[in-house]
Design an enzyme around this catalytic site. Structure first.
Site, PDB file in Angstrom:
ATOM      1  N   ASP A  91       0.867  -1.176   0.000  1.00 53.22           N
ATOM      2  CA  ASP A  91       0.000   0.000   0.000  1.00 53.22           C
ATOM      3  C   ASP A  91       0.904   1.226   0.000  1.00 53.22           C
ATOM      4  OD1 ASP A  91      -1.697   2.159   0.784  1.00 53.22           O
ATOM      5  OD2 ASP A  91      -3.071   0.729   1.727  1.00 53.22           O
ATOM      6  N   THR A 150      -6.680  15.014 -13.168  1.00 49.50           N
ATOM      7  CA  THR A 150      -7.711  14.735 -14.162  1.00 49.50           C
ATOM      8  C   THR A 150      -8.385  16.037 -14.572  1.00 49.50           C
ATOM      9  OG1 THR A 150     -10.020  14.001 -14.232  1.00 49.50           O
ATOM     10  CG2 THR A 150      -8.966  13.887 -12.113  1.00 49.50           C
ATOM     11  N   HIS A 186     -12.970  13.642  -7.406  1.00 46.97           N
ATOM     12  CA  HIS A 186     -12.251  14.755  -8.027  1.00 46.97           C
ATOM     13  C   HIS A 186     -11.712  15.724  -6.966  1.00 46.97           C
ATOM     14  CE1 HIS A 186     -14.544  13.245 -11.569  1.00 46.97           C
ATOM     15  NE2 HIS A 186     -13.380  13.464 -12.134  1.00 46.97           N
ATOM     16  N   LYS A 235      -8.423  14.612  -5.980  1.00 53.44           N
ATOM     17  CA  LYS A 235      -7.378  14.961  -6.951  1.00 53.44           C
ATOM     18  C   LYS A 235      -6.935  16.407  -6.773  1.00 53.44           C
ATOM     19  CE  LYS A 235      -6.624  11.782  -9.826  1.00 53.44           C
ATOM     20  NZ  LYS A 235      -5.616  10.724  -9.592  1.00 53.44           N
ATOM     21  N   GLN A 240      -5.288  14.715 -16.952  1.00 52.94           N
ATOM     22  CA  GLN A 240      -5.458  13.724 -18.009  1.00 52.94           C
ATOM     23  C   GLN A 240      -6.914  13.675 -18.445  1.00 52.94           C
ATOM     24  OE1 GLN A 240      -3.268   9.623 -18.271  1.00 52.94           O
ATOM     25  NE2 GLN A 240      -4.994   9.384 -16.931  1.00 52.94           N
ATOM     26  N   ASN A 296     -15.333   3.207 -23.410  1.00 48.52           N
ATOM     27  CA  ASN A 296     -15.187   1.771 -23.166  1.00 48.52           C
ATOM     28  C   ASN A 296     -16.540   1.136 -22.859  1.00 48.52           C
ATOM     29  OD1 ASN A 296     -12.504   2.278 -23.544  1.00 48.52           O
ATOM     30  ND2 ASN A 296     -11.834   1.731 -21.492  1.00 48.52           N
ATOM     31  N   ARG A 297     -17.375   1.845 -22.110  1.00 49.85           N
ATOM     32  CA  ARG A 297     -18.706   1.314 -21.775  1.00 49.85           C
ATOM     33  C   ARG A 297     -19.621   1.303 -23.014  1.00 49.85           C
ATOM     34  NH1 ARG A 297     -21.493   1.543 -17.080  1.00 49.85           N
ATOM     35  NH2 ARG A 297     -22.945   3.179 -17.690  1.00 49.85           N
TER      36      ARG A 297
HETATM   37  N1  LIG Z   1      -8.313   5.964 -16.811  1.00 51.25           N
HETATM   38  C1  LIG Z   1      -8.728   7.212 -17.011  1.00 51.25           C
HETATM   39  O1  LIG Z   1      -9.567   7.494 -17.864  1.00 51.25           O
HETATM   40  C2  LIG Z   1      -8.125   8.329 -16.191  1.00 51.25           C
HETATM   41  C3  LIG Z   1      -8.431   9.655 -16.529  1.00 51.25           C
HETATM   42  C4  LIG Z   1      -7.885  10.689 -15.788  1.00 51.25           C
HETATM   43  C5  LIG Z   1      -7.052  10.402 -14.725  1.00 51.25           C
HETATM   44  N2  LIG Z   1      -6.778   9.110 -14.394  1.00 51.25           N
HETATM   45  C6  LIG Z   1      -5.878   8.860 -13.260  1.00 51.25           C
HETATM   46  O2  LIG Z   1      -4.838   7.998 -13.666  1.00 51.25           O
HETATM   47  C7  LIG Z   1      -4.464   7.136 -12.599  1.00 51.25           C
HETATM   48  C8  LIG Z   1      -4.489   5.697 -13.065  1.00 51.25           C
HETATM   49  O3  LIG Z   1      -5.760   5.406 -13.606  1.00 51.25           O
HETATM   50  P1  LIG Z   1      -6.155   3.949 -14.058  1.00 51.25           P
HETATM   51  O4  LIG Z   1      -7.295   4.078 -14.983  1.00 51.25           O
HETATM   52  O5  LIG Z   1      -4.951   3.203 -14.481  1.00 51.25           O
HETATM   53  O6  LIG Z   1      -6.692   3.366 -12.687  1.00 51.25           O
HETATM   54  P2  LIG Z   1      -6.474   1.918 -12.036  1.00 51.25           P
HETATM   55  O7  LIG Z   1      -7.401   1.817 -10.892  1.00 51.25           O
HETATM   56  O8  LIG Z   1      -6.577   0.875 -13.084  1.00 51.25           O
HETATM   57  O9  LIG Z   1      -4.967   1.999 -11.536  1.00 51.25           O
HETATM   58  C9  LIG Z   1      -4.588   2.450 -10.272  1.00 51.25           C
HETATM   59  C10 LIG Z   1      -3.765   1.355  -9.619  1.00 51.25           C
HETATM   60  O10 LIG Z   1      -3.332   1.848  -8.357  1.00 51.25           O
HETATM   61  C11 LIG Z   1      -3.521   0.846  -7.381  1.00 51.25           C
HETATM   62  N3  LIG Z   1      -3.710   1.506  -6.088  1.00 51.25           N
HETATM   63  C12 LIG Z   1      -4.724   2.284  -5.672  1.00 51.25           C
HETATM   64  N4  LIG Z   1      -4.552   2.670  -4.408  1.00 51.25           N
HETATM   65  C13 LIG Z   1      -3.376   2.125  -4.010  1.00 51.25           C
HETATM   66  C14 LIG Z   1      -2.659   2.157  -2.792  1.00 51.25           C
HETATM   67  N5  LIG Z   1      -3.123   2.808  -1.726  1.00 51.25           N
HETATM   68  N6  LIG Z   1      -1.481   1.502  -2.730  1.00 51.25           N
HETATM   69  C15 LIG Z   1      -1.001   0.820  -3.805  1.00 51.25           C
HETATM   70  N7  LIG Z   1      -1.654   0.736  -4.975  1.00 51.25           N
HETATM   71  C16 LIG Z   1      -2.840   1.393  -5.081  1.00 51.25           C
HETATM   72  C17 LIG Z   1      -4.751   0.084  -7.821  1.00 51.25           C
HETATM   73  O11 LIG Z   1      -4.813  -1.200  -7.285  1.00 51.25           O
HETATM   74  C18 LIG Z   1      -4.599   0.097  -9.338  1.00 51.25           C
HETATM   75  O12 LIG Z   1      -3.936  -1.040  -9.800  1.00 51.25           O
HETATM   76  C19 LIG Z   1      -5.408   7.437 -11.448  1.00 51.25           C
HETATM   77  O13 LIG Z   1      -4.773   8.308 -10.551  1.00 51.25           O
HETATM   78  C20 LIG Z   1      -6.561   8.144 -12.120  1.00 51.25           C
HETATM   79  O14 LIG Z   1      -7.174   9.040 -11.253  1.00 51.25           O
HETATM   80  C21 LIG Z   1      -7.296   8.070 -15.106  1.00 51.25           C
END
Ligand SMILES: NC(=O)c1ccc[n+]([C@@H]2O[C@H](COP(=O)([O-])OP(=O)(O)OC[C@H]3O[C@@H](n4cnc5c(N)ncnc54)[C@H](O)[C@@H]3O)[C@@H](O)[C@H]2O)c1
Length: 513
Positions: free
Chosen positions: A161, A231, A278, A281, A304, A336-337
């Site tokens: 973690d 984000t 949000h 963030k 992003q 994706n949905r």
């Molecule tokens: N996917 C999108 O469309 C999108 C858009 C804007 C921003 N983001 C940001 O990008 C980042 C990654 O997004 P994603 O889609 O890959 O999400 P995701 O949930 O697939 O990836 C995040 C990973 O972090 C791990 N994680 C979460 N909390 C943790 C902790 N306390 N300790 C260790 N590991 C932890 C989760 O298990 C997961 O594998 C996020 O911060 C998200 O807010 C994503």
């Protein structure tokens, strides 16, 4: 879209990339970083203007002024994404996630030494909501084996973690990363709006995880660049139509009031988050901003866009290398949905008027942006924001595009407007500036239609189709921003191509050349 006569109004700091930007440079001497932009003045006042460094990778150079460019330094190698440090040590926090895994494979293939942590929060949250990744993903052990076998790369992983500071400290000390990509957060707005328990969990995880990391970086790897994910949802959608600058007002932005005026240049732009996720963030943004100010940490805060897609060459190289893909109400992102709904023969669900405009980027392009940021480390104390986006789209238009691509796969679909479970502006202007990534050489490679086509190709495979079918009951949202739990009602169902386009159009300022 590019506005005529539009000129980027800022030059990105890091154009001259020298030792000053390099994480291998150890700053020497009496350097007072607390000048908040006035440091040069302060230093020259006390005759201390010349900052000297030592190179951790080339100790034979002794002490010198940080003027060697990446092109001149044998430690930096040219790649198609810019110069990268040889065997650059990069730590990915959240390496098991949608983006983390995809980036890890791409960077490892480029010759970087990748380490990463994850505590499987994402897998657990999705399971808790009764769903699964419709693209099957294997355990981390199997992923690592496949990476070795298929791509010939080794990744150093620890289950941990991010908030376990003792463990993370040890791992940072061991790996000494030269860049840290921080994805390890819970990335779902609806998940944070379920109830108090979930809202608290999301904020605790996201805000405290980042805060603890910053303190560790200060002590262990203060020269390492932090690439932190924010984000577009941090900005909200200003109804005045004020452009979304890259997080910080440009120097010629003026505040006028009471017959007086001030420059807003250099100040963080207002944030107007759109869910408790949000908000987490935005809190992350402020914590990183402060840490850069207090301790001269170096950081990019990446606003992003919403990511869609399934493809990079590396994740497509074998079934055990695939990245996750979610379609449920909580963790599925909109494009994706839509594709998954269409494949199920169900109408595409658009919330409210469908006139909401959002920022988007395909998976492959998003990964390239991250590599370009790693290849262009911020200067000491530089907190910078980049808007990572390649297109602004209305939800209605996205639904039309998905329906159009579906036809090529012999699928006819309808579009269904649902009562909006969220509290958000449903009709609004959106003007976005995104010039810094193009400044670093980024040009979008993947069109919306191309990536949607790739998603159809993957998701129509029988095994995946079956997995979507098993979770199709999770398409319709039941979590509302008002706190009530109820299924959204259907407002209208219509055939694609039958609606007149109306209202605002998103304006994206992005140099094309
Ligand atoms: N996917 C999108 O469309 C999108 C858009 C804007 C921003 N983001 C940001 O990008 C980042 C990654 O997004 P994603 O889609 O890959 O999400 P995701 O949930 O697939 O990836 C995040 C990973 O972090 C791990 N994680 C979460 N909390 C943790 C902790 N306390 N300790 C260790 N590991 C932890 C989760 O298990 C997961 O594998 C996020 O911060 C998200 O807010 C994503």
């Amino acid at each position: 879209m590019v506005k005529k006569n539009y000129k980027a109004n800022k030059k990105f700091h890091n154009k001259d990339r020298t030792c000053w930007n390099c994480p291998a440079a150890k700053l020497k001497g009496n350097v007072d970083f607390r000048g908040c932009g006035q440091s040069r003045k302060i230093m020259s006042a006390r005759g201390d203007e010349h900052i000297m460094i030592e190179c951790k990778r080339r100790p034979e150079l002794g002490r010198y002024e940080p003027t060697i460019t990446f092109e001149q330094c044998p430690q930096w190698e040219k790649t198609k994404y810019g110069h990268l440090l040889k065997n650059m040590r990069i730590m990915i926090l959240g390496i098991d996630g949608y983006l983390g895994w995809t980036l890890a494979l791409k960077l490892a293939k480029l010759g970087c030494r990748i380490s990463g942590i994850d505590n499987y929060t994402r897998r657990n949250c999705v399971k808790e909501r009764g769903s699964h990744s419709v693209v099957p993903i294997v355990s981390m052990e199997e992923r690592l084996k496949a990476a070795r076998k298929v791509l010939g790369v080794d990744i150093e992983f620890r289950e941990m973690d991010i908030r376990d500071r003792k463990k993370l400290k040890k791992f940072l000390q061991k790996e000494q990363p030269e860049a840290i990509v921080h994805y390890a957060e819970i990335p779902s707005a609806p998940y944070s709006m379920i109830d108090a328990k979930h809202a608290i969990e999301v904020q605790n995880n996201n805000v405290l995880g980042t805060l603890g990391l910053l303190w560790l970086m200060k002590d262990i790897v203060p020269n390492t660049s932090l690439i932190k994910l924010g984000t577009f949802g941090e900005y909200g959608t200003p109804l005045t139509g004020r452009p979304l600058f890259e997080g910080i007002f440009p120097s010629d932005a003026i505040l006028k009031w009471d017959n007086r005026e001030w420059s807003l240049g250099g100040e963080l732009t207002p944030r107007d988050p759109i869910s408790f996720y949000h908000v987490s963030k935005v809190q992350g943004t402020f914590n990183v901003y402060e840490a850069a100010k207090y301790w001269w940490l170096r950081s990019y805060d990446v606003m992003q866009g919403i990511i869609y897609g399934v493809h990079t060459d590396e994740v497509a190289a074998g079934p055990n290398l695939r990245t996750r893909y979610d379609v449920d109400e909580f963790f599925g992102t909109v494009v994706n949905r839509f594709v998954a709904q269409t494949i199920m023969g169900l109408p595409i669900t658009v919330y409210g008027t469908g006139e909401q405009i959002r920022a988007f980027i395909a998976l492959e392009d998003a990964i390239e942006c991250m590599i370009r940021l790693i290849a262009s480390p911020p200067e000491p104390g530089q907190y910078d924001v980049v808007n990572q986006v390649t297109g602004l789209h209305k939800l209605n238009d996205l639904a039309e595009t998905v329906a159009k691509v579906a036809k090529k796969f012999g699928i006819n679909t309808q579009i269904q407007r649902l009562e909006n479970p969220r509290i958000e502006a449903e009709v609004h202007p959106l003007e976005v500036e995104s010039t810094k990534l193009p400044d670093l050489g980024f040009r979008p490679k993947v069109s919306l239609e191309k990536e949607i086509t790739r998603i159809f190709e993957l998701l129509t495979q029988p095994e995946i189709k079956k997995r979507i079918e098993e979770k199709a009951h999770l398409f319709i949202p039941k979590t509302t921003w008002s706190g009530e739990r109820k299924e959204s009602e259907v407002l209208e169902v219509y055939e694609p191509g039958t609606k007149k386009k109306k209202g605002y159009k998103g304006i994206l300022h992005q140099p094309q050349k």
